[in-house]
Design an enzyme around this catalytic site. Structure first.
Site, PDB file in Angstrom:
ATOM      1  N   ASN A 165      -1.971  20.062 -20.420  1.00 16.00           N
ATOM      2  CA  ASN A 165      -2.326  19.314 -21.628  1.00 16.00           C
ATOM      3  C   ASN A 165      -2.315  20.167 -22.888  1.00 16.00           C
ATOM      4  OD1 ASN A 165      -2.685  16.735 -20.527  1.00 16.00           O
ATOM      5  ND2 ASN A 165      -4.634  17.382 -19.652  1.00 16.00           N
ATOM      6  N   HIS A 194      -2.206  13.588 -28.746  1.00 16.69           N
ATOM      7  CA  HIS A 194      -2.615  12.213 -28.444  1.00 16.69           C
ATOM      8  C   HIS A 194      -3.323  11.581 -29.635  1.00 16.69           C
ATOM      9  CE1 HIS A 194      -2.554  12.975 -23.800  1.00 16.69           C
ATOM     10  NE2 HIS A 194      -1.383  12.577 -24.257  1.00 16.69           N
ATOM     11  N   LYS A 208       5.966  23.155 -13.338  1.00 23.67           N
ATOM     12  CA  LYS A 208       5.122  21.973 -13.110  1.00 23.67           C
ATOM     13  C   LYS A 208       4.730  21.897 -11.639  1.00 23.67           C
ATOM     14  CE  LYS A 208       3.761  17.461 -13.989  1.00 23.67           C
ATOM     15  NZ  LYS A 208       3.853  16.268 -14.806  1.00 23.67           N
ATOM     16  N   LYS A 230       1.887  11.475 -10.889  1.00 20.85           N
ATOM     17  CA  LYS A 230       1.019  10.625 -11.710  1.00 20.85           C
ATOM     18  C   LYS A 230       1.816   9.401 -12.117  1.00 20.85           C
ATOM     19  CE  LYS A 230      -2.046  13.638 -14.328  1.00 20.85           C
ATOM     20  NZ  LYS A 230      -2.413  13.907 -15.718  1.00 20.85           N
ATOM     21  N   ARG A 271      -4.631  22.008 -13.458  1.00 20.98           N
ATOM     22  CA  ARG A 271      -3.592  21.096 -13.930  1.00 20.98           C
ATOM     23  C   ARG A 271      -3.822  20.705 -15.386  1.00 20.98           C
ATOM     24  NH1 ARG A 271      -0.600  16.155 -10.561  1.00 20.98           N
ATOM     25  NH2 ARG A 271       0.692  15.496 -12.284  1.00 20.98           N
ATOM     26  N   HIS A 328      -1.835  18.628 -26.217  1.00 24.18           N
ATOM     27  CA  HIS A 328      -1.914  17.178 -26.020  1.00 24.18           C
ATOM     28  C   HIS A 328      -3.156  16.537 -26.615  1.00 24.18           C
ATOM     29  CE1 HIS A 328       1.561  17.781 -23.519  1.00 24.18           C
ATOM     30  NE2 HIS A 328       1.611  16.504 -23.188  1.00 24.18           N
ATOM     31  N   ARG A 383       0.824  -1.235   0.000  1.00 26.46           N
ATOM     32  CA  ARG A 383       0.000   0.000   0.000  1.00 26.46           C
ATOM     33  C   ARG A 383       0.844   1.264   0.000  1.00 26.46           C
ATOM     34  NH1 ARG A 383      -2.490  -3.412   3.374  1.00 26.46           N
ATOM     35  NH2 ARG A 383      -4.355  -4.356   2.496  1.00 26.46           N
ATOM     36  N   GLU A 389       8.127  19.843 -24.360  1.00 24.76           N
ATOM     37  CA  GLU A 389       7.434  20.045 -23.074  1.00 24.76           C
ATOM     38  C   GLU A 389       8.015  21.258 -22.342  1.00 24.76           C
ATOM     39  OE1 GLU A 389       4.805  18.228 -22.333  1.00 24.76           O
ATOM     40  OE2 GLU A 389       5.048  16.210 -23.157  1.00 24.76           O
ATOM     41  N   GLU A 449      -5.621  17.007 -10.444  1.00 29.92           N
ATOM     42  CA  GLU A 449      -6.146  17.394 -11.747  1.00 29.92           C
ATOM     43  C   GLU A 449      -7.664  17.512 -11.801  1.00 29.92           C
ATOM     44  OE1 GLU A 449      -4.172  15.674 -15.171  1.00 29.92           O
ATOM     45  OE2 GLU A 449      -5.752  16.335 -16.495  1.00 29.92           O
ATOM     46  N   HIS A 454       6.051  10.971 -28.313  1.00 32.38           N
ATOM     47  CA  HIS A 454       5.097  11.829 -27.615  1.00 32.38           C
ATOM     48  C   HIS A 454       5.392  13.328 -27.784  1.00 32.38           C
ATOM     49  CE1 HIS A 454       2.317  13.155 -24.506  1.00 32.38           C
ATOM     50  NE2 HIS A 454       3.316  13.820 -23.946  1.00 32.38           N
TER      51      HIS A 454
END
Ligand code: NAD
Ligand code: ZN
Length: 377
Positions: A253, A260, A235, A152, A249, A256, A130, A194, A245, A275
């Site tokens: 993107n 994507h 960031k 993330k 946040r 993106h 955990r 980025e 998010e 990417h």
């Protein structure tokens, strides 16, 4: 004392998340000092290092020696390189290795690699017992400026990218800027997209600084450290404002949604598109689309394109080798993207360089006709 232990020009960015606060150290020679930095912050004296087959031959021995010198006993697991490694199968392998190494809650999982290794190992660190301690040693530019910060973690499934994972903040991030010298130019540029993104979101001065200093960022030294530190700070600010998010946040993107869709359209084949390249094309498209909606001047889109092109990034759908599916298929990919709420599209749009905002009422018909116009075939 600091003059001896810390390298010149090193930068520290603190992510102030209360009990989950952590340091990001950015500078040369950090792998050699990793053991000491970890031992100074973590109670445990055991670590499981997860890395990939490209990074291991160059940096694993140095990291292991540094851990050993600081009294940290470590095991290592070397996985195949590439996006396919972010899978349930490899998650099992990592969890098994972490348990075999008898990592307890105060011990650490250490991710030595790019975003693939970071996302996968962070997920394992978040769920084994955990949650055990987690240290990121990001080795790609993208992972140093983006994926190693913010907590993330996750893997891909056949339903799409990053759909299974947890939030699990690292306890320390060590961004050794020397290791970027062995990264391919193409991967460096992809990470740079980025970096430029942070300027385009809300830091017009930073974008202008990059336009003037990008060559120094690419060649290394103080400007590189500066650009990475500014990116980590940007960031961190966003993550602190919105850790999970729910709101701002989403600005991260920028570029993106289009990016994507292009990654999906090229079946995540890194020979065609990685990417950051998708993000570069996506950021130009986001600026052009904003200008089409009369939100921003077309000159801003041109300025973004000129800079990204100058550093060698693709900026047009037609720059992607091979045929793309028709605009309608790209549109489907956008509609399936997680940033869609009740029929209306959520997009990051802009009023100009450094003036991005979240728009959640973008009509899909506008997007489709824009894509038809921009489509190379
Ligand atoms: N968690 C987040 O917030 C977040 C944010 C952005 C991206 N990501 C994820 O990050 C991943 C992409 O990360 P990436 O671009 O680092 O990809 P990556 O981990 O695949 O690394 C790119 C390539 O560079 C190699 N490499 C890495 N460091 C090297 C070095 N120093 N020298 C030589 N080769 C080196 C790797 O082996 C790999 O082949 C994606 O899976 C994406 O979803 C996550
Ligand atoms: Zn990205």
């Amino acid at each position: 004392m600091n003059a001896i232990t810390s390298a010149p020009a090193e930068r520290l960015v603190r992510v102030p998340l209360g009990k989950r606060a952590y340091d990001i150290l950015i500078g040369p020679g950090l792998i050699a000092r990793a053991g000491a930095e970890i031992a100074a912050r973590l109670k445990g004296r055991k670590a499981a290092v997860i890395t990939d087959e490209n990074v291991a031959p160059i940096y694993l021995d140095a990291l292991t020696a540094s851990l050993q010198a600081a009294g940290i006993q470590s095991s290592s697991l070397v996985l195949p390189a590439g996006e396919k490694t972010k899978s349930f199968e490899h998650l099992m392998t990592v969890c098994d290795a972490v348990l075999t190494a008898r990592i307890e809650r105060n011990d650490a999982v250490i991710a030595l690699g790019g975003g693939v290794i970071g996302d996968l190992s962070g997920f394992a660190a978040g769920i084994v017992r955990r949650g055990v301690r987690f240290v990121q040693v990001p080795t790609s530019l993208l992972s140093q400026v983006d994926s190693s910060v913010g907590g993330k973690t996750g893997i891909n499934t056949h339903h799409g990218k990053n759909l299974v994972g947890v939030f699990h903040q690292p306890d320390l991030v060590l961004a050794d800027t020397d290791v970027l010298n062995t990264l391919s130019q193409r991967e460096f540029r992809a990470g740079y997209a980025e970096v430029a993104k942070y300027g385009l979101i809300d830091k017009p001065d930073f974008f202008a600084w990059l336009e003037a200093n990008w060559q120094d960022v690419f060649s290394g030294g103080a400007a590189r450290i500066e650009a990475i530190a500014a990116s980590c700070q940007a960031k961190s600010d966003v993550v602190v404002a919105d850790e999970r998010e729910n709101g701002p946040r989403a600005l991260l993107n920028l570029g993106h949604t289009f990016g994507h869709a292009l990654e999906a359209a090229t079946a995540y084949d890194s020979r065609r598109l990685v990417h950051g390249e998708g993000v570069a094309i996506g950021m130009v498209l986001a600026h052009e689309f904003s200008s089409r909606l009369n939100l921003a001047s077309p000159d801003d889109a041109k300025r973004v394109e000129t800079h990204l092109k100058t550093v060698g990034l693709p900026t047009r759908m037609g720059d992607i080798p091979g045929a793309l599916p028709p605009a309608e298929v790209l549109m489907d990919a956008i509609a399936q993207d997680k940033k869609v709420k009740s029929g209306q599209l959520t997009f990051i749009l802009t009023r100009g360089i450094g003036q991005s905002f979240v728009a959640d009422d973008v009509p899909s018909s506008e997007v489709l006709s824009f894509l038809r116009e921009k489509h190379p075939q």
